[in-house]
Design a protein around this motif. Structure first.
Motif, PDB file in Angstrom:
ATOM      1  N   LYS A  72      23.919 -30.801  24.483  1.00 52.30           N
ATOM      2  CA  LYS A  72      22.544 -31.296  24.389  1.00 52.30           C
ATOM      3  C   LYS A  72      21.691 -30.190  23.784  1.00 52.30           C
ATOM      4  O   LYS A  72      21.884 -29.015  24.087  1.00 52.30           O
ATOM      5  N   TYR A  73      20.746 -30.582  22.949  1.00 49.40           N
ATOM      6  CA  TYR A  73      19.851 -29.584  22.374  1.00 49.40           C
ATOM      7  C   TYR A  73      18.432 -29.816  22.875  1.00 49.40           C
ATOM      8  O   TYR A  73      18.007 -30.938  23.135  1.00 49.40           O
ATOM      9  N   ALA A 132      29.873 -41.346  30.257  1.00 45.23           N
ATOM     10  CA  ALA A 132      28.643 -41.760  30.932  1.00 45.23           C
ATOM     11  C   ALA A 132      28.110 -40.727  31.916  1.00 45.23           C
ATOM     12  O   ALA A 132      26.890 -40.581  32.074  1.00 45.23           O
ATOM     13  N   HIS A 133      28.987 -39.993  32.596  1.00 46.87           N
ATOM     14  CA  HIS A 133      28.518 -39.096  33.652  1.00 46.87           C
ATOM     15  C   HIS A 133      27.802 -37.868  33.094  1.00 46.87           C
ATOM     16  O   HIS A 133      26.762 -37.458  33.626  1.00 46.87           O
ATOM     17  N   ILE A 134      28.328 -37.288  32.032  1.00 48.37           N
ATOM     18  CA  ILE A 134      27.636 -36.141  31.446  1.00 48.37           C
ATOM     19  C   ILE A 134      26.388 -36.611  30.704  1.00 48.37           C
ATOM     20  O   ILE A 134      25.360 -35.914  30.684  1.00 48.37           O
ATOM     21  N   GLU A 135      26.436 -37.813  30.123  1.00 47.61           N
ATOM     22  CA  GLU A 135      25.241 -38.378  29.497  1.00 47.61           C
ATOM     23  C   GLU A 135      24.151 -38.594  30.545  1.00 47.61           C
ATOM     24  O   GLU A 135      22.965 -38.350  30.299  1.00 47.61           O
ATOM     25  N   SER A 136      24.552 -39.063  31.736  1.00 50.91           N
ATOM     26  CA  SER A 136      23.607 -39.286  32.824  1.00 50.91           C
ATOM     27  C   SER A 136      22.987 -37.971  33.284  1.00 50.91           C
ATOM     28  O   SER A 136      21.774 -37.896  33.550  1.00 50.91           O
ATOM     29  N   LEU A 141      18.356 -34.208  33.406  1.00 51.92           N
ATOM     30  CA  LEU A 141      17.823 -32.914  33.001  1.00 51.92           C
ATOM     31  C   LEU A 141      16.548 -33.100  32.172  1.00 51.92           C
ATOM     32  O   LEU A 141      15.562 -32.374  32.356  1.00 51.92           O
ATOM     33  N   SER A 142      16.575 -34.072  31.270  1.00 55.82           N
ATOM     34  CA  SER A 142      15.397 -34.336  30.436  1.00 55.82           C
ATOM     35  C   SER A 142      14.216 -34.819  31.279  1.00 55.82           C
ATOM     36  O   SER A 142      13.087 -34.344  31.113  1.00 55.82           O
ATOM     37  N   LYS A 143      14.482 -35.766  32.195  1.00 58.31           N
ATOM     38  CA  LYS A 143      13.406 -36.367  32.981  1.00 58.31           C
ATOM     39  C   LYS A 143      12.858 -35.432  34.058  1.00 58.31           C
ATOM     40  O   LYS A 143      11.658 -35.423  34.311  1.00 58.31           O
ATOM     41  N   GLY A 167      13.250 -21.377  28.358  1.00 63.27           N
ATOM     42  CA  GLY A 167      14.085 -22.556  28.551  1.00 63.27           C
ATOM     43  C   GLY A 167      15.352 -22.248  29.320  1.00 63.27           C
ATOM     44  O   GLY A 167      15.774 -23.023  30.195  1.00 63.27           O
ATOM     45  N   TYR A 168      15.987 -21.125  28.999  1.00 63.79           N
ATOM     46  CA  TYR A 168      17.209 -20.717  29.703  1.00 63.79           C
ATOM     47  C   TYR A 168      16.939 -20.619  31.200  1.00 63.79           C
ATOM     48  O   TYR A 168      17.713 -21.127  32.025  1.00 63.79           O
ATOM     49  N   MET A 169      15.845 -19.959  31.570  1.00 62.36           N
ATOM     50  CA  MET A 169      15.517 -19.768  32.984  1.00 62.36           C
ATOM     51  C   MET A 169      15.300 -21.104  33.690  1.00 62.36           C
ATOM     52  O   MET A 169      15.853 -21.349  34.769  1.00 62.36           O
ATOM     53  N   LEU A 170      14.507 -21.990  33.074  1.00 60.54           N
ATOM     54  CA  LEU A 170      14.207 -23.276  33.696  1.00 60.54           C
ATOM     55  C   LEU A 170      15.464 -24.144  33.857  1.00 60.54           C
ATOM     56  O   LEU A 170      15.675 -24.755  34.908  1.00 60.54           O
TER      57      LEU A 170
END
Length: 258
Positions: free
Chosen positions: A107-108, A199-203, A208-210, A224-227
């Protein structure tokens, strides 16, 4: 033109860097990951249209010739895909124990200053634990190998593990497949344009995004690394899952062992 000037101008010019937002240099490995994603989403687009997508969606400053060169290197030019992929085709699996099936994905995240934060994450399907990760400014095969090495060591896994990935260039390389064989890993690839197989890693990446990225204005790579590192610790230790009887992944593992 004098002789010295003539000598300097002979030969092929050195390829330049590509730039993103705020004129940040973007590594080719990052562009390759974004290119692969675009070709997965728009397999009917040629390299010129894909160039347009990369410019519009990610603010990249690059020309169509570079996209053509990278697409040719990765075997992404139409007809899709020309190169022979490594790994086995993914199949349905009934997983009833930890460390039997892992899913890996990249993920980026783009920081406010234009830097890319590339996450190579590995999740255990049974426990939902994030068992390995690598957070880097790039997204190379070596980064993927490092994430898997960390997962193997930290979870004391030496054999009988299935690792499932998409068809990204990091995972379809000969080097990655050789690494998997050396470490007794059965590597399988999901069908093209079928993220439900992972699906599990996508989930996890959706969570993480939300729950992390959208709540913070990520200033730069270090911030970003820290968070993200803090969120991964919270996710494994504290975040409850309905599918785990409202336990966190680590709590679920501890109760499963008892």
């Amino acid at each position: 033109m004098d002789k010295k000037s003539s000598i300097r101008n002979v030969g092929r010019p050195i390829p330049g860097f590509s730039y993103g937002i705020n004129n940040c240099i973007v590594d080719d490995s990052v562009i390759e990951t974004l290119l692969h994603e675009a070709c997965e989403k728009y397999p009917f687009y040629g390299y010129k249209k894909v160039t347009c997508i990369l410019r519009r969606s990610h603010g990249l400053q690059l020309n169509a010739k570079k996209v053509y060169r990278l697409a040719k290197k990765l075997g992404l030019l139409l007809p899709y895909v020309k190169h022979t992929k490594q790994g086995h085709l993914a199949i349905a699996r009934d997983v009833k124990a930890i460390n039997k099936l892992w899913q890996i994905d990249i993920k980026y995240v783009k920081a406010l200053n234009g830097q890319f934060i590339m996450l190579t994450d590995i999740i255990d399907v049974y426990s939902r634990k994030l068992v390995g990760r690598e957070i880097t400014p790039t997204a190379t095969t070596e980064d993927a190998k490092t994430a898997v090495k960390r997962a193997l060591i930290e979870n004391n896994v030496t054999s009988n593990i299935v690792l499932r990935s998409d068809n990204g260039p990091q995972f379809t390389s000969v080097k990655f497949e050789q690494f998997c064989k050396t470490n007794n890993i059965y590597h399988e690839l999901i069908p093209t344009s079928s993220p439900n197989y992972n699906a599990h890693i996508e989930s996890f990446h959706s969570l993480l995004s939300k729950e992390c990225i959208s709540w913070n204005e990520i200033r730069n790579f270090t911030h970003g690394y820290m968070l993200i590192d803090e969120y991964i610790e919270f996710y494994n230790e504290e975040r409850i899952h309905g599918s785990l009887n409202y336990l966190s992944p680590n709590e679920f593992i501890r109760k499963s062992i008892i």
